[in-house]
Design an enzyme around this catalytic site. Structure first.
Site, short mmCIF file in Angstrom:
data_model
loop_
_atom_site.label_atom_id
_atom_site.label_comp_id
_atom_site.label_asym_id
_atom_site.label_seq_id
_atom_site.Cartn_x
_atom_site.Cartn_y
_atom_site.Cartn_z
CG ASP A 57 -2.04 -0.92 1.21
OD1 ASP A 57 -2.14 -1.70 0.24
OD2 ASP A 57 -2.86 -0.89 2.15
CG HIS A 203 2.27 -0.06 4.44
ND1 HIS A 203 2.02 -1.04 5.37
CD2 HIS A 203 1.12 0.64 4.30
CE1 HIS A 203 0.77 -0.93 5.79
NE2 HIS A 203 0.19 0.08 5.15
#
Length: 257
Positions: A57, A203
């Site tokens: 993400d 991430h």
């Protein structure tokens, strides 16, 4: 990766009728693993039982995403990157490079905001704008959506459906966005919840988390992939993991970058 302060929720409740707040925020309960995993396996990213979906993400980020692309190349692994529309527009070459290397892009929203108040029209417009940005810049229309912070609201759910996107959260995460995260802690946290058919959240950027925390996720990748392979599990993007929704047509409109 948290739902946010109680103060913000109370402020929303004061400004809006209780019924409207409940209808808007109700789906956010799926953020809780105890609710999402047993009751909404599709939303948890449950897929092929001998496969693990690897997702990232918050990118693309020129300071860190290229390092993840290189690491994944070295491991022979492809993944799904949930990108923010504003970052795609700011770094179009990096978005194209991610696709060129065989990865797929999902939509994480236009900005990384928290949805305290109902805003169906604005949410839909920003999600459509993000879809167009990915399509116009890479030539690939995204199929997947993951809301910022994993907070799914009625507005976000409806906007994703209207945009032809399937919402996918995760079944295992590394808590790699925290200041004290290390490669070992990320690996251990994922291993505690890792199962065949699961979806892993990491991430590839620290823009919305603790500075430099992406080093922990990057450092954990080799061991994470090794753990999966030793368990007889393949690792790859969501389109290898979950039957995708029907491919929609190209989004209408043209994005000016």
């Amino acid at each position: 990766m948290f739902l946010g302060s109680g103060r913000a929720w109370r402020a929303a409740a004061v400004l809006l009728p209780a019924g409207a707040v409940a209808a808007h925020i109700g789906p956010a309960a799926t953020w809780l693993p105890g609710v999402r995993l047993p009751l909404f396996p599709g939303l948890s990213g449950t897929g092929h039982r001998r496969h693990v979906a690897l997702t990232f993400d918050d990118g693309p980020d020129p300071d860190s995403t290229p390092r993840f692309l290189d690491a994944l190349d070295g491991l022979g692994i492809r993944a799904t990157f949930f990108v923010l529309g504003e970052h795609v527009v700011d770094h179009p070459a990096l978005a194209r490079e991610t696709v060129r290397r065989g990865h797929e892009l999902g939509v994480h929203g236009w900005t990384h905001d928290r949805p305290w108040r109902p805003a169906l029209t604005r949410t839909a417009e920003e999600l459509d704008r993000s879809v167009r940005a990915v399509y116009d810049i890479t030539g690939c229309r995204p199929r997947w959506y993951r809301p910022p912070y994993g907070i799914l609201t009625t507005s976000r759910w409806r906007a994703a459906r209207r945009a032809g996107l399937r919402t996918v959260l995760w079944s295992a995460w590394g808590r790699d966005w925290t200041a004290d995260a290390t490669p070992a802690s990320v690996r251990a946290r994922i291993a505690a919840d890792l199962r065949g058919g699961g979806t892993v959240l990491l991430h590839d950027s620290d823009r919305h988390s603790a500075p430099g925390c992406w080093h922990a996720a990057l450092g954990a990748l080799p061991a994470l992939v090794q753990d999966c392979h030793e368990a007889g599990l393949s690792v790859g993007p969501l389109h290898e993991h979950i039957p995708p929704p029907p491919r929609p047509t190209a989004p209408s409109g043209t994005l000016t970058t």
